[in-house]
Design a protein around this motif. Structure first.
Motif, short mmCIF file in Angstrom:
data_model
loop_
_atom_site.label_atom_id
_atom_site.label_comp_id
_atom_site.label_asym_id
_atom_site.label_seq_id
_atom_site.Cartn_x
_atom_site.Cartn_y
_atom_site.Cartn_z
N ASN A 149 58.37 81.17 66.42
CA ASN A 149 58.62 81.99 65.23
C ASN A 149 58.33 81.18 63.95
O ASN A 149 58.18 79.97 64.00
CB ASN A 149 60.08 82.47 65.25
CG ASN A 149 60.37 83.48 64.16
OD1 ASN A 149 59.51 84.28 63.79
ND2 ASN A 149 61.57 83.43 63.63
N LYS A 150 58.29 81.88 62.84
CA LYS A 150 58.04 81.28 61.52
C LYS A 150 56.61 80.74 61.43
O LYS A 150 56.38 79.67 60.86
CB LYS A 150 59.07 80.18 61.20
CG LYS A 150 60.52 80.67 61.35
CD LYS A 150 61.52 79.77 60.69
CE LYS A 150 62.95 80.22 61.03
NZ LYS A 150 63.98 79.47 60.34
N LEU A 153 55.14 79.46 58.26
CA LEU A 153 55.47 78.15 57.68
C LEU A 153 54.67 77.01 58.32
O LEU A 153 54.91 75.84 58.04
CB LEU A 153 56.97 77.86 57.87
CG LEU A 153 57.96 78.80 57.21
CD1 LEU A 153 59.39 78.37 57.52
CD2 LEU A 153 57.73 78.87 55.71
N SER A 202 67.96 77.89 69.68
CA SER A 202 68.97 77.26 68.83
C SER A 202 69.22 78.09 67.58
O SER A 202 68.43 78.96 67.24
CB SER A 202 68.53 75.88 68.38
OG SER A 202 67.81 75.26 69.38
N GLY A 204 69.32 79.25 63.90
CA GLY A 204 68.41 79.11 62.77
C GLY A 204 66.94 79.37 63.08
O GLY A 204 66.11 79.40 62.18
N LYS A 207 66.57 84.22 65.78
CA LYS A 207 66.96 85.17 66.82
C LYS A 207 67.50 86.47 66.24
O LYS A 207 67.16 87.56 66.69
CB LYS A 207 67.99 84.55 67.77
CG LYS A 207 67.46 83.44 68.62
CD LYS A 207 68.50 82.93 69.59
CE LYS A 207 69.79 82.47 68.90
NZ LYS A 207 69.57 81.32 67.99
N ARG A 257 74.12 82.67 73.41
CA ARG A 257 73.76 81.85 72.24
C ARG A 257 74.21 80.40 72.39
O ARG A 257 73.86 79.56 71.57
CB ARG A 257 74.37 82.47 70.98
CG ARG A 257 73.67 83.78 70.67
CD ARG A 257 74.21 84.47 69.45
NE ARG A 257 73.40 85.65 69.18
CZ ARG A 257 72.69 85.83 68.07
NH1 ARG A 257 72.73 84.93 67.12
NH2 ARG A 257 71.98 86.91 67.92
P1 GDP Z 1 69.27 82.69 64.30
O1 GDP Z 1 70.33 81.70 63.95
O2 GDP Z 1 68.40 82.18 65.41
O3 GDP Z 1 69.80 84.05 64.59
O4 GDP Z 1 68.29 82.77 63.03
P2 GDP Z 1 68.22 83.88 61.86
O5 GDP Z 1 67.52 85.11 62.35
O6 GDP Z 1 69.55 84.04 61.26
O7 GDP Z 1 67.21 83.17 60.85
C1 GDP Z 1 67.52 81.93 60.23
C2 GDP Z 1 66.75 81.84 58.91
O8 GDP Z 1 65.34 81.82 59.15
C3 GDP Z 1 67.01 83.02 57.99
O9 GDP Z 1 67.10 82.55 56.69
C4 GDP Z 1 65.77 83.89 58.17
O10 GDP Z 1 65.50 84.64 57.02
C5 GDP Z 1 64.70 82.86 58.44
N1 GDP Z 1 63.58 83.41 59.23
C6 GDP Z 1 63.63 84.15 60.35
N2 GDP Z 1 62.38 84.45 60.78
C7 GDP Z 1 61.53 83.87 59.93
C8 GDP Z 1 60.09 83.83 59.85
O11 GDP Z 1 59.36 84.40 60.64
N3 GDP Z 1 59.57 83.11 58.79
C9 GDP Z 1 60.35 82.48 57.89
N4 GDP Z 1 59.74 81.80 56.90
N5 GDP Z 1 61.69 82.51 57.93
C10 GDP Z 1 62.28 83.20 58.94
#
Ligand code: GDP
Ligand code: ZN
Length: 351
Positions: A149-150, A153, A202, A204, A207, A257
């Motif tokens: 993901n991401k 970036l 993990s 952040g 997910k 999780r």
């Molecule tokens: P979780 O802890 O795995 O559930 O992660 P989150 O879904 O809460 O995402 C953590 C952070 O990463 C948040 O601030 C999201 O906005 C950011 N985020 C999630 N997906 C992406 C993505 O595809 N690109 C970017 N740049 N940020 C993302």
């Protein structure tokens, strides 16, 4: 509710046959809360408890239902209640060590078909962690799919994909951005009627963002529940297994999780097949890959064809597995003892 939509298939149908003939019904566990279960079935959704007999025969935690299980029930639709008599065999299961010193196996999700191993392509990117997740996935019996993901970036996506590929043989890898909706259609082939999906990764990595995309209209409900949880309230609308609008079933349990490495013998060989193949070429059968002459593993490391840190994580995981196995064997012996004790006491009662 059509149970095909809940993931019912031939595998469970066969296991259910004998119960069906006795007039039992079947349902799938969508939530567990202190030994009260929410069960979805053709008769609607009901709160269920296990029968006295099931409880009497249960020795370990895994003998109790978990989210994702198909359970044999007698429904009482007029009260929206049911009794659970048995658990149908599990196609796959994710479990972890329960808190505390004993090695109780706590099942966090069962009958998952596809597990999305979610990782982030930013500074959190960690190949060793991915390696571990793949191992956990193989061991569970679910099919792993790696999601990077991401992608928005990351500048060297191809390089990262290659790196992941080298530790995850034959596992599909997809680079996406859940937040910016890039490449998400790559996930469609895994999500269709009757297929159960869960996410592992993990904190952040994205997910929740991904889950919300999958949930679509369910999103609102899930969020309200989260708020409720924070204030320590229990809401009855909360489900941890949700049938998605466009088909597919999503399991999202808190336990999922915080999964830990459990016994992963089989997955271990699969995950490290490159090293095991190398080891087959060592001169000595019982080579410890330390300083023996003709050691193919050490040769590969010095030639740079095997990454030193990959070998180090192989050794480390092997050590952990050996430790778990020793503990588990002890646990199994104790459970066996308890079972025979219970059987002899019930035989006495029957006399
Ligand atoms: P979780 O802890 O795995 O559930 O992660 P989150 O879904 O809460 O995402 C953590 C952070 O990463 C948040 O601030 C999201 O906005 C950011 N985020 C999630 N997906 C992406 C993505 O595809 N690109 C970017 N740049 N940020 C993302
Ligand atoms: Zn060797």
């Amino acid at each position: 509710m059509n149970i095909q939509k809940l993931g019912w298939n031939q595998f469970f149908e066969e296991a259910f046959e004998e119960y069906k003939q006795q007039g039992f019904a079947v349902g799938r566990v969508t939530l567990e809360h202190k030994k009260i279960y929410r069960v979805a079935s053709e008769h609607g959704e009901m709160l269920a408890e296990v029968s006295g007999k099931l409880r009497f025969n249960a020795i370990e935690r895994q003998d109790y239902p978990a989210v994702g299980d198909w359970v044999v029930i007698t429904p009482r639709p007029e009260e929206q209640k049911a009794t659970i008599h048995a658990i149908l065999p599990r196609k796959s299961k994710f479990s972890r060590k329960a808190a505390g010193a004993t090695m109780d196996e706590q099942i966090v999700a069962t009958n998952v078909d596809t597990i999305f191993l979610v990782n982030a392509l930013n500074a959190d990117f960690n190949i060793r962690r991915i390696e571990r997740y793949v191992l956990t996935a193989w061991e569970s019996g679910a099919n792993p799919v790696i999601i990077l993901n991401k992608v928005d970036l990351c500048e060297n996506v191809e390089e990262k994909i290659q790196e992941v590929d080298s530790v995850a043989f034959g596992v599909p890898i997809h680079a996406v951005s859940a937040e910016q909706n890039i490449g998400m259609d790559q996930l469609d082939p895994y999500i269709y009627e009757g297929q159960t999906i869960a996410l592992l990764g993990s904190s952040g990595v994205g997910k929740s963002t991904l889950t919300n995309t999958l949930l679509g209209d369910f999103k609102q409900e899930v969020q309200t529940v989260r708020e409720g949880d924070d204030r320590g309230r229990h809401t009855t609308t909360h489900r941890e297994l949700v049938v998605l609008e466009d088909g597919g079933i999503l399991i999202d349990t808190p336990g999922m999780r915080e999964l830990q490495l459990w016994d992963a013998d089989e997955g271990f060989s699969q995950s490290f097949s490159d090293i095991e193949i190398l080891a087959d070429n060592c001169r000595f059968r019982d080579c410890s890959h330390k300083s023996e002459p003709g050691c193919a593993v050490q040769t590969a490391i010095s030639e740079g064809t095997l990454d030193k840190s990959r070998y180090a994580s192989y050794v480390k995981l092997q050590r952990e597995l050996a430790f778990l196995e020793r503990k588990e064997n002890r646990q199994a012996r104790l459970a066996e003892k308890a079972k025979s004790k219970q059987m002899s006491s019930s035989q006495k009662k029957n006399k």
